[in-house]
Each structure stands twice: as structure tokens, then as C-alpha cells.
Scaffold this motif. Structure first.
Motif, PDB file in Angstrom:
ATOM      1  N   GLU A 188       0.860  -1.184   0.000  1.00 45.07           N
ATOM      2  CA  GLU A 188       0.000   0.000   0.000  1.00 45.07           C
ATOM      3  C   GLU A 188       0.896   1.233   0.000  1.00 45.07           C
ATOM      4  O   GLU A 188       1.587   1.502   0.983  1.00 45.07           O
ATOM      5  CB  GLU A 188      -0.908   0.002   1.238  1.00 45.07           C
ATOM      6  CG  GLU A 188      -1.784   1.230   1.356  1.00 45.07           C
ATOM      7  CD  GLU A 188      -2.549   1.266   2.670  1.00 45.07           C
ATOM      8  OE1 GLU A 188      -2.999   2.367   3.056  1.00 45.07           O
ATOM      9  OE2 GLU A 188      -2.693   0.202   3.316  1.00 45.07           O
ATOM     10  N   MET A 218      -2.087  -1.811  -3.629  1.00 43.85           N
ATOM     11  CA  MET A 218      -3.011  -0.670  -3.591  1.00 43.85           C
ATOM     12  C   MET A 218      -2.203   0.617  -3.618  1.00 43.85           C
ATOM     13  O   MET A 218      -1.202   0.750  -2.913  1.00 43.85           O
ATOM     14  CB  MET A 218      -3.873  -0.730  -2.320  1.00 43.85           C
ATOM     15  CG  MET A 218      -4.877   0.412  -2.227  1.00 43.85           C
ATOM     16  SD  MET A 218      -6.166   0.118  -0.972  1.00 43.85           S
ATOM     17  CE  MET A 218      -5.167  -0.015   0.501  1.00 43.85           C
ATOM     18  N   TYR A 219      -2.626   1.528  -4.465  1.00 41.95           N
ATOM     19  CA  TYR A 219      -1.930   2.816  -4.541  1.00 41.95           C
ATOM     20  C   TYR A 219      -2.950   3.937  -4.587  1.00 41.95           C
ATOM     21  O   TYR A 219      -4.102   3.753  -4.966  1.00 41.95           O
ATOM     22  CB  TYR A 219      -0.990   2.870  -5.742  1.00 41.95           C
ATOM     23  CG  TYR A 219      -1.629   2.598  -7.090  1.00 41.95           C
ATOM     24  CD1 TYR A 219      -2.208   3.631  -7.832  1.00 41.95           C
ATOM     25  CD2 TYR A 219      -1.662   1.308  -7.623  1.00 41.95           C
ATOM     26  CE1 TYR A 219      -2.788   3.388  -9.065  1.00 41.95           C
ATOM     27  CE2 TYR A 219      -2.237   1.058  -8.850  1.00 41.95           C
ATOM     28  CZ  TYR A 219      -2.800   2.100  -9.574  1.00 41.95           C
ATOM     29  OH  TYR A 219      -3.375   1.858 -10.803  1.00 41.95           O
ATOM     30  N   ASP A 220      -2.500   5.119  -4.208  1.00 42.05           N
ATOM     31  CA  ASP A 220      -3.396   6.268  -4.147  1.00 42.05           C
ATOM     32  C   ASP A 220      -3.765   6.729  -5.554  1.00 42.05           C
ATOM     33  O   ASP A 220      -2.975   6.622  -6.497  1.00 42.05           O
ATOM     34  CB  ASP A 220      -2.730   7.411  -3.380  1.00 42.05           C
ATOM     35  CG  ASP A 220      -3.678   8.571  -3.157  1.00 42.05           C
ATOM     36  OD1 ASP A 220      -4.538   8.460  -2.261  1.00 42.05           O
ATOM     37  OD2 ASP A 220      -3.586   9.573  -3.887  1.00 42.05           O
ATOM     38  N   PHE A 246      -6.962   3.570  -4.500  1.00 42.11           N
ATOM     39  CA  PHE A 246      -7.700   4.233  -3.425  1.00 42.11           C
ATOM     40  C   PHE A 246      -8.124   5.624  -3.879  1.00 42.11           C
ATOM     41  O   PHE A 246      -7.305   6.440  -4.280  1.00 42.11           O
ATOM     42  CB  PHE A 246      -6.842   4.354  -2.161  1.00 42.11           C
ATOM     43  CG  PHE A 246      -7.533   5.117  -1.058  1.00 42.11           C
ATOM     44  CD1 PHE A 246      -8.448   4.486  -0.235  1.00 42.11           C
ATOM     45  CD2 PHE A 246      -7.296   6.463  -0.870  1.00 42.11           C
ATOM     46  CE1 PHE A 246      -9.107   5.179   0.769  1.00 42.11           C
ATOM     47  CE2 PHE A 246      -7.934   7.170   0.137  1.00 42.11           C
ATOM     48  CZ  PHE A 246      -8.848   6.528   0.954  1.00 42.11           C
ATOM     49  N   ASP A 261      -4.460   8.654   0.496  1.00 42.11           N
ATOM     50  CA  ASP A 261      -3.815   7.568   1.234  1.00 42.11           C
ATOM     51  C   ASP A 261      -2.308   7.781   1.146  1.00 42.11           C
ATOM     52  O   ASP A 261      -1.660   7.365   0.195  1.00 42.11           O
ATOM     53  CB  ASP A 261      -4.213   6.219   0.624  1.00 42.11           C
ATOM     54  CG  ASP A 261      -3.615   5.047   1.385  1.00 42.11           C
ATOM     55  OD1 ASP A 261      -2.917   5.281   2.393  1.00 42.11           O
ATOM     56  OD2 ASP A 261      -3.819   3.892   0.962  1.00 42.11           O
ATOM     57  N   PHE A 313      -3.692  -2.638   6.525  1.00 40.86           N
ATOM     58  CA  PHE A 313      -3.825  -2.824   5.088  1.00 40.86           C
ATOM     59  C   PHE A 313      -5.203  -3.367   4.730  1.00 40.86           C
ATOM     60  O   PHE A 313      -5.875  -2.862   3.818  1.00 40.86           O
ATOM     61  CB  PHE A 313      -2.740  -3.769   4.558  1.00 40.86           C
ATOM     62  CG  PHE A 313      -2.906  -4.098   3.096  1.00 40.86           C
ATOM     63  CD1 PHE A 313      -2.336  -3.286   2.126  1.00 40.86           C
ATOM     64  CD2 PHE A 313      -3.658  -5.194   2.695  1.00 40.86           C
ATOM     65  CE1 PHE A 313      -2.516  -3.565   0.779  1.00 40.86           C
ATOM     66  CE2 PHE A 313      -3.838  -5.482   1.347  1.00 40.86           C
ATOM     67  CZ  PHE A 313      -3.264  -4.659   0.385  1.00 40.86           C
ATOM     68  N   TRP A 317      -7.999  -1.698   2.373  1.00 41.10           N
ATOM     69  CA  TRP A 317      -8.349  -2.428   1.152  1.00 41.10           C
ATOM     70  C   TRP A 317      -9.874  -2.568   1.028  1.00 41.10           C
ATOM     71  O   TRP A 317     -10.438  -2.460  -0.057  1.00 41.10           O
ATOM     72  CB  TRP A 317      -7.685  -3.802   1.175  1.00 41.10           C
ATOM     73  CG  TRP A 317      -7.997  -4.659  -0.020  1.00 41.10           C
ATOM     74  CD1 TRP A 317      -9.060  -5.515  -0.160  1.00 41.10           C
ATOM     75  CD2 TRP A 317      -7.264  -4.741  -1.242  1.00 41.10           C
ATOM     76  NE1 TRP A 317      -9.023  -6.126  -1.392  1.00 41.10           N
ATOM     77  CE2 TRP A 317      -7.930  -5.679  -2.084  1.00 41.10           C
ATOM     78  CE3 TRP A 317      -6.096  -4.139  -1.717  1.00 41.10           C
ATOM     79  CZ2 TRP A 317      -7.468  -6.004  -3.356  1.00 41.10           C
ATOM     80  CZ3 TRP A 317      -5.638  -4.467  -2.986  1.00 41.10           C
ATOM     81  CH2 TRP A 317      -6.308  -5.381  -3.787  1.00 41.10           C
TER      82      TRP A 317
END
Length: 522
Positions: A188, A218-220, A246, A261, A313, A317
Motif C-alpha cells: 500500500e 493498492m496505490y493512491d 484508493f 492515502d 492494510f 483495502w
């Protein structure tokens, strides 16, 4: 054109400009500008009812100012809102109501609250640790209770901690640990960008996915604008990697998109976790040069405390999804380290929590410091409480030192940071600028017994707007390493004095003070 210098690629201003012009970001910016133009056109159309409309907005602005004065908000936010409400009633009222009534933010808040309530049972505190804190009358006993009660994050022992004073060291260690993954890998990050760093990591992730290891990334949403191609998550899905963005940045006016995020979390098998300031892009390992030498730090946990990062996380998620999660199977892998002394408290803060956890931890360290508190931060946009805490600590004889960048990545925040210099210096706070370039590290260390390493800057965005993560350490052997790194970095810094501050161009000092009024909204 890219230039090579000392074996590293240096991106020129022309490259960055062309990348921005022909990016999806520019399309989004143009669409936002179009919406703003339409709003102004609407106000102009309403000109025929101008007198009554203006009178109504003025009356409403007075009501809102009274409401804001009596609210529990930070005084800096109150001031930043009251100025436009009083000076520009129509614009101020529309902006305030838009931000405060945005349904996206409220929906996310409710989902996150429910998630934390549902998952609280998986992070039950170790009663033996709590009893030891009570028995020892530990000076961090109160902070431990605070983080448990208001952030649902327990205190751990039995956790090994490894500190990385440079992004390059972090990168090499991550590659080794990723190759050992057997069950799952969770990443993340605020920034992921194509280049040597991400390409090397992605190659391992692909291999692990083929071997049956569960990989989630997961990335912003900001990455989709400025870094990664549009629908990059779909490309990862094709490689067998579960991917999620995100808060995608949609070219619509929305205050929900202001909460990013900003966390940096990597979890491997529930046994190893990383956090810190390092994103997954080449400037963080000095593979490319943007603002001189890029100084950053990270930390690795092995043992019981990894459980909290695993849960952090999974909560993030699932905050935008209704899917069911089998939390237990990811937490069962946590292991106890080899009788490591000291306490470890991973914690997080979010933009939709009513509790300012990140600032609370920093203020606790400053207020309890007896000999010294040493801080590194890339940004310095302080509210009254934080600035007063630093000044008071220095006045009572604590050695307060701040290291900031000498080469900034953002001009306006840099000018605002320097606007704090005069009052801090007069109180006895010692300020230094990292001469080789940009320092992106976010760390506190105090009295040889406590420290924080994480993603949390000393500015309003980190302390009040973004989703953040960090690790608080007490009486742990690694604290001495963090302090040693601070001392080493200090040797590469320019000492800021009042004379140094007066030599800064007058227009920059003036601009910094003006922008500072609206620092809480930047």
C-alpha cells in the motif's frame, strides 16, 4: 531530454513539463477549470437577483462564523474559513457548505467506523504487556492506553526492528524479503512509478503470483494522474496481482478527493512489515535526481507487531468494497521475535477520524522530553499547539532540533516552513537545512528511549487530512540507531540563524507569511 550524471538519470524540467502537458492529469485539470467557469457563470446569471442573494449569503456567513467559533475544530482551520466567509460571503458560504456536506466523505467515514468495529477483536491487547507497563510505571503507559482506546492499536513486545537510514538500503532489503514470501504480499503506497525500483519489485511480485502467493497492490489515486498509466490496476490484474486504486481522482469538484492515502505499508506473510517515508519510485533511491540528493528513511518489523500493519492494510483495502474478508487467516501467521527488549506500537491516523492521533503522539513526545527531541520533516506547516509545544520545550531547556530540506520540492510549502523560523529561533529551537538536497524522512527521536518513524509530516495534510501510518518505539535498541542517523545527517546541514533568515529575499519571507494564513487548507 533525460541527462545522465554520475551514472544516474537526471530528469530535466522539459521532460517533466511535457509529461504533465500530455498526461491524464492535464485533462482532469482542464475539466475542473471548466466546472469552475460554469459555477461563475451560474453566479453571474443569478445577478438579476443579486441584492437579495447577497443579503442571504451575508446572513448565512454570519451564522456560519458563529458556528465555527463554537466548534471543536483546530483554531487554524477556523481562521482559514472565517476569512473567506467574512471577506467573500458568496464564495465562502458555497465553499464551506460544499466541503462540510460532501456525501462521499461521510459514507467513507461510516464504512471505516464499521470496519474498525468489526475487526477490533483481531487486535486484542496482550494483557501481559499491559500489566508490565503498569508494574514498571512506564512513562509511555498513558500513550499506550490512548492508542489502544482511540486508535484500536495495541502495544507489543517480541518484535525485532531494523532501521534503514537511506532509501537504497530499504530497497535492497525489500527485494531479499519479497523473494522469501510464501503465502501473501500486501503493498500500500502513496506513490508507485515506473522505473528501476518498481520494475524490480514488480518482477518478483509476478513470479510470486505464478507460484501461488497471494499478491495485493493498492496505490493512491494521484498515481493515475501523475505517475502510472490510466487503468494500470487492470494491467496488474492480468499479471495475477490483485490491485486497487484508493480514491480515484475524478475530474469533479469533490472534497472527498482531498483525503489521500499517504501511507507506505508492505507486509509479507504476516511476519514482516515495512513503513517509513520511502515510496516506490526511483527518486527515493537516488536512481534519478530531482532535488539534489534524496534523503529518506524506513523501518522493518519482524514479529508480533506486524499484526497491526496487516490489519491496517486489510481495513483500507476493504473500505471501498463490500466484499467479505477472512481476516483470521492473514493474522495467524504473526510470530514472536527472539526476546527483543522494548515496546513497539504501530499506529495509524485517518482523515475522517474525530481524533487527531498523529498530532497527539508527536505532542506527547515533545511534552515529555527531558533532554532532547530531534525531528526530521520535509514540510513544516504548524498549528498553534505544535509550534507552542516546540517553543515551550526549548524554553524549558530541552535541546530541540529540526532538520528540513535546503532544496524544496514545493515552493509555497517551503516558504511557509521558513515563515516559522523566526519565532522558533527566538525561543531557542535549533533549525538546520539539509544542504545536499531534499530530506523526505519523517522521524522523531527523544531522550535515547523513544522514537517514531513513519509517513507523517509536520504539516496540516499529514496531521489532519491524509491517511497515515507510523511506528512508535520505546526502550528499544533501534532508537540509538535513529539518533545516530540524525547526528550523521546533521553534519551535512546548514545551520539556520536569525541572520540566515533575514538574508532570505524579503518577497519570499512576506509570501510565506501570507500563504501561512491558508496553510491549513493547502
Amino acid at each position: 531530454m533525460n541527462e545522465k550524471r554520475n551514472g544516474r538519470v537526471r530528469r530535466t524540467g522539459k521532460d517533466l513539463f511535457l509529461k504533465l502537458i500530455f498526461s491524464r492529469a492535464m485533462i482532469s485539470i482542464l475539466l475542473l477549470l471548466l466546472q469552475i467557469i460554469l459555477l461563475f457563470a451560474t453566479f453571474r446569471w443569478m445577478g438579476r437577483y443579486w441584492q437579495g442573494f447577497l443579503a442571504g449569503c451575508t446572513a448565512l456567513s454570519v451564522i456560519l462564523v458563529v458556528y465555527i467559533i463554537n466548534s471543536d475544530e483546530n483554531p487554524a482551520f477556523k481562521l482559514a474559513w472565517m476569512i473567506p466567509l467574512c471577506a467573500f460571503p458568496i464564495f465562502g458560504v458555497a465553499s464551506y457548505l460544499f466541503v462540510k456536506t460532501n456525501p462521499g466523505t461521510h459514507q467513507m467515514k461510516e464504512r471505516l467506523k464499521k470496519l474498525k468495529k468489526d475487526t477490533e477483536k483481531y487486535l486484542r491487547p496482550d494483557r501481559e504487556v499491559l500489566e508490565t507497563l503498569e508494574k514498571e510505571n512506564s512513562p509511555v503507559r498513558d500513550l499506550s492506553h490512548y492508542l489502544l482506546d482511540y486508535d484500536h492499536m495495541p502495544t507489543y513486545r517480541d518484535t525485532d526492528v531494523h532501521y534503514f537510514p537511506e532509501g537504497e538500503q530499504f530497497f535492497l532489503d525489500v527485494l531479499q524479503q519479497l523473494k522469501r514470501a510464501e503465502k501473501f504480499i500486501f503493498l500500500e503506497y502513496f506513490i508507485i512509478d515506473n522505473g528501476r525500483m518498481w520494475d524490480s519489485i514488480l518482477e518478483i511480485l509476478e513470479q510470486k503470483a505464478k507460484q501461488g502467493v497471494e499478491v495485493r497492490v493498492m496505490y493512491d489515486g494521484m498515481c493515475s494522474l501523475f505517475k502510472l498509466p490510466y487503468r494500470y490496476a487492470d494491467r496488474l490484474q492480468e499479471k495475477g496481482i490483485r490491485a486497487r486504486v484508493f480514491s480515484r481522482v475524478i475530474p469533479l469538484l469533490s472534497s472527498h478527493q482531498n483525503s489521500r492515502d499517504h501511507r507506505k505499508i508492505l507486509v509479507i506473510d504476516g511476519k514482516t512489515a515495512y513503513t517509513g517515508g520511502v515510496n516506490l519510485a526511483d527518486e527515493y533511491i537516488n536512481e534519478i535526481e530531482l532535488f539534489g540528493h534524496w534523503k529518506d528513511t524506513a523501518i522493518r518489523l519482524d514479529g508480533a507487531a506486524v499484526k497491526s500493519f496487516t490489519m491496517m492494510f486489510l481495513q483500507m483495502w476493504n473500505v471501498s468494497s463490500g466484499e467479505k474478508e477472512s481476516y483470521g487467516k492473514y493474522l495467524a501467521n504473526s510470530i514472536k521475535a527472539r526476546n527483543t527488549s522494548g515496546y513497539v506500537i504501530p499506529y495509524n491516523d485517518d482523515a475522517i477520524n474525530d481524533e487527531y492521533v498523529a498530532e497527539g503522539v508527536y505532542l506527547n513526545i515533545i511534552s515529555k522530553a527531558k533532554r532532547y527531541v530531534h525531528i526530521t520533516t520535509p514540510y513544516l506547516i504548524l498549528d498553534y499547539e505544535m509550534e507552542n509545544a516546540l517553543r515551550f520545550a526549548a524554553k524549558r531547556g530541552v535541546d530541540v532540533k529540526l532538520i528540513l530540506p535546503h532544496i524544496p520540492d514545493k515552493k509555497i510549502p517551503f516558504m511557509i516552513a521558513r515563515s516559522h523560523y523566526e519565532s522558533l529561533l527566538q525561543a531557542g529551537v535549533k533549525i538546520y537545512e539539509y544542504e545536499p538536497g531534499f530530506i523526505h524522512a519523517k522521524s522523531f527521536v527523544s531522550d535515547d528511549d523513544r522514537a517514531v518513524v513513519g509517513s507523517i509530516n509536520l504539516d496540516f495534510r499529514s496531521l489532519f487530512e491524509h491517511f497515515e501510518a507510523a511506528v512508535f518505539l520505546y526502550d528499544h535498541p533501534v532508537v540509538s540507531q535513529i539518533e545516530a542517523d540524525f547526528a550523521h545527517t546533521l553534519g551535512k546541514c546548514i545551520t539556520v540563524t536569525e541572520q540566515y533568515y533575514r538574508q532570505i529575499p524579503l518577497w519570499q519571507r512576506t509570501a510565506g507569511k501570507i500563504f501561512r494564513i491558508f496553510g491549513s487548507l493547502m
